[in-house]
Design an enzyme around this catalytic site. Structure first.
Site, short mmCIF file in Angstrom:
data_model
loop_
_atom_site.label_atom_id
_atom_site.label_comp_id
_atom_site.label_asym_id
_atom_site.label_seq_id
_atom_site.Cartn_x
_atom_site.Cartn_y
_atom_site.Cartn_z
N GLY A 34 0.82 -1.20 0.00
CA GLY A 34 0.00 0.00 0.00
C GLY A 34 0.85 1.25 0.00
N GLY A 39 4.11 7.95 2.56
CA GLY A 39 4.86 6.73 2.86
C GLY A 39 4.23 5.52 2.21
N ASP A 155 -8.15 11.62 12.82
CA ASP A 155 -8.35 11.14 11.45
C ASP A 155 -9.04 9.77 11.47
OD1 ASP A 155 -8.34 11.11 8.70
OD2 ASP A 155 -6.23 10.59 8.49
#
Length: 321
Positions: A34, A39, A155
């Site tokens: 992913g 990152g 988040d």
């Protein structure tokens, strides 16, 4: 803030820096599972046979102070937390030439991806979905109410709720999390994922636990509906929306619940989600209130599941014990 080049904790075995490099062949693209904004995530099998996930900062971003701060922030927050519904951070390497975090590996990926894939979504029956929401609530309640300093995630989204092989929830991605200071206004820059942000953040930069509560409400409703609720949230005050039956709101890819416990649990999740989505932060329950509701619930209700409307749940006219 000074860190060792390579530091491991919260792990039962040994992890060496060289093992990480060898297991990923120096972070070869073949091991990448992913990629995010700053990152990439890699899957690595250690010599012990243990599989871990590695979040590695892109080389260009490693020179950006804000991204470095985000990585350091995640270390600071997660190294102090141990909870079954919060991802475990085993260690880190924070060096300007090679920056990565070492996590437990959760093979089922994000809740978002599981809901987006029809086959995987059908595997998420009502009891599994309710359990995912309960686990997320317990994680947030622990962060808000049972840590030395309250921690606001900032988040919470279906992308940041990961599932293990048993389809249990783990809250992840603490790069923007914030330790609340009781002696500060806790004002900060706006962060988070569009579609999950509490509405008050449009006019105030003050971070509170109620911001996470709102985001949790979105995730809970998304899990029941099978997709992000979108503009449905903004129409909750309209009569046409309130007249909707809960059964018509649910993900059509799986059969409606038939057993009493599933019916009761689904109504409880939707009821809690609607309370969390109040536009007034003061009217939202705390995550501890939500977690306690889930823990105390019993399979009993005083209305027919198939006749319950959004209005009834919003006005608490359905008694869910």
């Amino acid at each position: 803030m000074v860190y060792n080049l390579f530091c491991i904790w919260n792990y039962d075995g040994k992890i060496a820096f060289e093992d990480i490099i060898e297991a990923t062949q120096d972070f070869d693209i073949r091991y990448c599972i992913g990629t995010g904004a700053y990152g990439s995530v890699y899957k690595a099998q250690l010599p012990s046979g243990k599989t871990v996930a590695l979040k590695k900062l892109h080389k260009t971003e490693s020179e950006n102070p804000s991204f470095y701060k985000s990585f350091c922030n995640e270390v600071e927050v997660l190294k102090e937390i141990r909870h079954r519904n919060i991802i475990r951070l085993y260690g880190h390497c924070l060096h300007n030439r090679c920056m990565f975090l070492v996590y437990e590996y959760l093979g089922r990926g994000s809740l978002f991806c599981n809901l987006a894939n029809d086959e995987e979504a059908q595997e998420l029956n009502w009891s599994k979905r309710v359990n995912i929401i309960k686990g997320t609530a317990y994680a947030l309640a622990h962060m808000h109410h049972h840590c030395p300093s309250p921690i606001v995630h900032r988040d919470v989204s279906s992308n940041n709720v990961l599932l293990n092989s048993e389809l249990e929830a783990c809250v992840s991605d603490f790069g923007t999390a914030r330790l609340l200071d009781p002696d500060s206004s806790n004002q900060t820059l706006l962060v988070g994922t569009y579609g999950y942000l509490a509405p008050e953040l449009a006019y105030t930069m003050s971070v509170t636990t109620k911001c996470d509560v709102y985001s949790f409400g979105v995730v809970a409703l998304e899990t029941m509906m099978g997709h992000h609720p979108g503009e449905f949230i903004t129409t909750l005050s309209k009569p046409c929306t309130q007249q909707l039956l809960v059964k018509d709101l649910l993900d059509p890819r799986i059969p409606l619940p038939t057993c009493g416990k599933d019916m009761q649990d689904v109504l409880l999740v939707v009821k809690q989600a609607l309370a969390c989505l109040s536009s007034d932060p003061k009217s939202r329950p705390s995550m501890e209130d939500v977690a306690n509701e889930f823990s105390a619930s019993k399979a009993s209700m005083n209305s027919s599941f198939f006749d319950v409307s959004i209005y009834q749940l919003m006005q608490y006219q359905v008694h869910v014990l």
